[in-house]
Design an enzyme around this catalytic site. Structure first.
Site, PDB file in Angstrom:
ATOM      1  N   GLN A 224       0.819  -1.211   0.000  1.00  0.00           N
ATOM      2  CA  GLN A 224       0.000   0.000   0.000  1.00  0.00           C
ATOM      3  C   GLN A 224       0.855   1.263   0.000  1.00  0.00           C
ATOM      4  OE1 GLN A 224      -3.136  -1.377   3.212  1.00  0.00           O
ATOM      5  NE2 GLN A 224      -4.020   0.158   1.857  1.00  0.00           N
TER       6      GLN A 224
ATOM      7  N   ASP B 223      -2.467  -4.854   0.362  1.00  0.00           N
ATOM      8  CA  ASP B 223      -1.983  -6.132   0.894  1.00  0.00           C
ATOM      9  C   ASP B 223      -2.656  -6.539   2.195  1.00  0.00           C
ATOM     10  OD1 ASP B 223      -0.713  -4.099   2.327  1.00  0.00           O
ATOM     11  OD2 ASP B 223       1.316  -4.809   1.933  1.00  0.00           O
TER      12      ASP B 223
END
Length: 523
Positions: free
Chosen positions: A72, A290
């Site tokens: 991210q 994720d």
């Protein structure tokens, strides 16, 4: 006939491709390729690693759908021809810390109104902490307003702070920005066959897409209203081009279309990449961040919490309602099913065990054996494990401390126990923060490298005060991505019900006094 889907995990360290049976979730093939180290990376490295991982997984010609889960917050900025303007600044690039502070300060300038004072009191914050023109009051107001705007308060990890850094330090690059996307957005776009073009061609930047979970970590997307906050991007760009031009520029920047959890993208994978042998081509699912993908791979639902002990410690819950932490300690992210993912992260995770092993000259198994030979509370020794400073609580300049040591209790066994308990108590802090925001905690799933420690597994139920489920070690981001691909491919209302392999459920008598001692010691 068996249908295959692929889950792709483009993480900080590597790209993993998991070819999976769409009906059962069972692994069929797997490939992995490393990413270069660093905090700023040329995204072309991700593309090359994906192609290599796909090759090692036996290729994707027979894959009917795929999805990408990714690290991210990384900032990928593109010009009008789809060229990457500069290396992507990753989540672990902390050079934008001053910009994060400046964004909070700018948001906190106006005095608090009655609604904000009331909200602070409802969260147990003294109203007078928001009042006045002192630095602390301004910062408190700024954090509160950011949290209400986009769910989280700026830290150096988040995308918008990196945009602000570029505007301040590389204004010529900031002025070139035609699109901003995240690592998983960019890789999905490339898989669809897009990329840099010549000046006379259309780069199809409008084909970029993302999902709520990844967009919610940018600091310019409101997951509750499902809207981008272009006004916040304009604020970040002001240093490069002034307020008025920045507003015009922010409104013109292409941002990825935010798709719903089971939306099928309007494009297919390029046949040279995936789906060559599939009628109609390979479907591309929205993908996601994720942490959300790992939660989806674990089959988490409302009331479930994962505690992931990697290099850092991440505690994440699935919540039906958005959570707002006015202090900014808990990030108000979205998940990839339409719910929310309040998340608290500690800088110090399994490295606490590494430090214990190094100090005592033992390996992980021996550290566990020593810890088991001690008693709850380590005979009065408490470790506050802030070896690299800490994010939760926000103490960037802190160091680790051992408290309560005497000549009688300073034994290898007690020190080992203190290291294990210190790790678990720091994650208990995260659990309590999330619980205090109204999220239900009915089941805890313990994952990550640190969860392989027998002592961690055995002592976690006592420290956390409830049973702990230990899933088998696996690639849960890639599994989550594959599960999302199977969901989109099926067109069903609910995601496929894949079996989660559980190593066991640990139980233990609560030891609240251990956590109480930890709370007193950390202050």
């Amino acid at each position: 006939m068996q249908q295959l889907v692929a889950g792709i995990d483009t993480s900080t360290q590597s790209c993993k491709v998991r070819v999976t049976d769409a009906a059962t979730g069972e692994l069929v093939r797997f490939g992995q390729a490393k990413h270069p180290n660093g905090t700023s990376i040329n995204p072309e490295c991700w593309w090359n690693a994906f192609r290599e991982a796909a090759r090692l997984a036996g290729g994707l010609d027979d894959v009917a759908a795929l999805s990408v889960g990714g690290q991210q917050h990384g900032m990928v900025i593109l010009d009008g021809q789809g060229n990457v303007i500069r290396d992507a600044m990753l989540w672990n690039d902390t050079c934008s810390a001053p910009q994060a502070t400046a964004l909070i300060t700018a948001m906190g300038q106006a005095e608090a109104n009655e609604g904000e004072l009331r909200e602070a009191r409802e969260h147990g914050i003294a109203a007078d902490t928001l009042m006045g023109d002192g630095d602390q009051a301004i910062a408190a107001r700024g954090r509160l307003r950011w949290v209400k705007a986009v769910g989280s308060s700026p830290v150096a990890s988040y995308t918008l702070t990196k945009v602000a850094w570029v505007a301040e330090n590389e204004p010529e690059n900031a002025r070139k920005i035609a699109a901003i996307c995240l690592p998983h957005d960019w890789l999905s776009w490339r898989i669809a066959g897009y990329g840099p073009v010549t000046e006379s061609e259309d780069a199809h930047l409008d084909a970029l897409f993302t999902d709520r979970s990844d967009a919610s970590g940018t600091m310019y997307y409101d997951a509750v209203s499902n809207e981008y906050r272009r006004d916040l991007i304009a604020k970040a760009l002001e240093a490069a081009e002034g307020a008025e031009t920045a507003r015009t520029h922010a409104n013109a920047i292409v941002l990825p279309t935010v798709l719903g959890p089971r939306d099928q993208t309007p494009v297919r994978a390029d046949a040279s990449v995936a789906g060559k042998n599939i009628d109609g081509g390979c479907v591309i699912a929205p993908g996601g961040g994720d942490n959300a993908m790992a939660s989806f791979g674990l089959g988490m639902g409302v009331g479930d919490v994962s505690v992931s002990l990697g290099t850092s410690g991440v505690t994440a819950a699935i919540s039906q309602r958005p959570t707002y932490d006015p202090t900014g300690a808990v990030s108000g992210f979205a998940d990839c099913t339409g719910h929310y993912l309040p998340l608290a992260c500690t800088i110090n995770g399994s490295r606490i065990l590494d430090a214990g092993c190094a100090a005592l000259g033992v390996d992980y198994d021996e550290l566990s054996e020593l810890a088991f030979a001690s008693q709850p509370g380590a005979d009065g020794i408490t470790l506050i494990p802030y070896f690299d400073g800490e994010r939760t609580p926000n103490r960037p300049d802190a160091t680790a401390t051992l408290c309560g040591m005497t000549l009688a209790n300073t034994t290898r066994e007690n020190l080992a126990r203190a290291f294990v308990e210190g790790l678990l108590c720091s994650q208990r802090d995260c659990l309590e923060l999330i619980r205090s925001l109204g999220a239900d905690i009915n089941r805890i799933l313990l994952i990550g490298g640190g969860a392989k420690s027998e002592a961690v597994r055995a002592l976690a139920p006592s420290i956390f005060g409830m049973d702990v489920t230990c899933p088998a070690t696996d690639e849960y981001v890639a599994i989550g991505a594959a599960r999302q691909a199977a969901w989109v491919l099926s067109g069903g209302t609910n995601p496929p019900a894949w079996n989660l392999h559980i190593d066991g459920v640990k139980t233990g008598d609560p030891t609240e006094d251990v956590y109480d001692s930890y709370v007193r010691a950390r202050g």
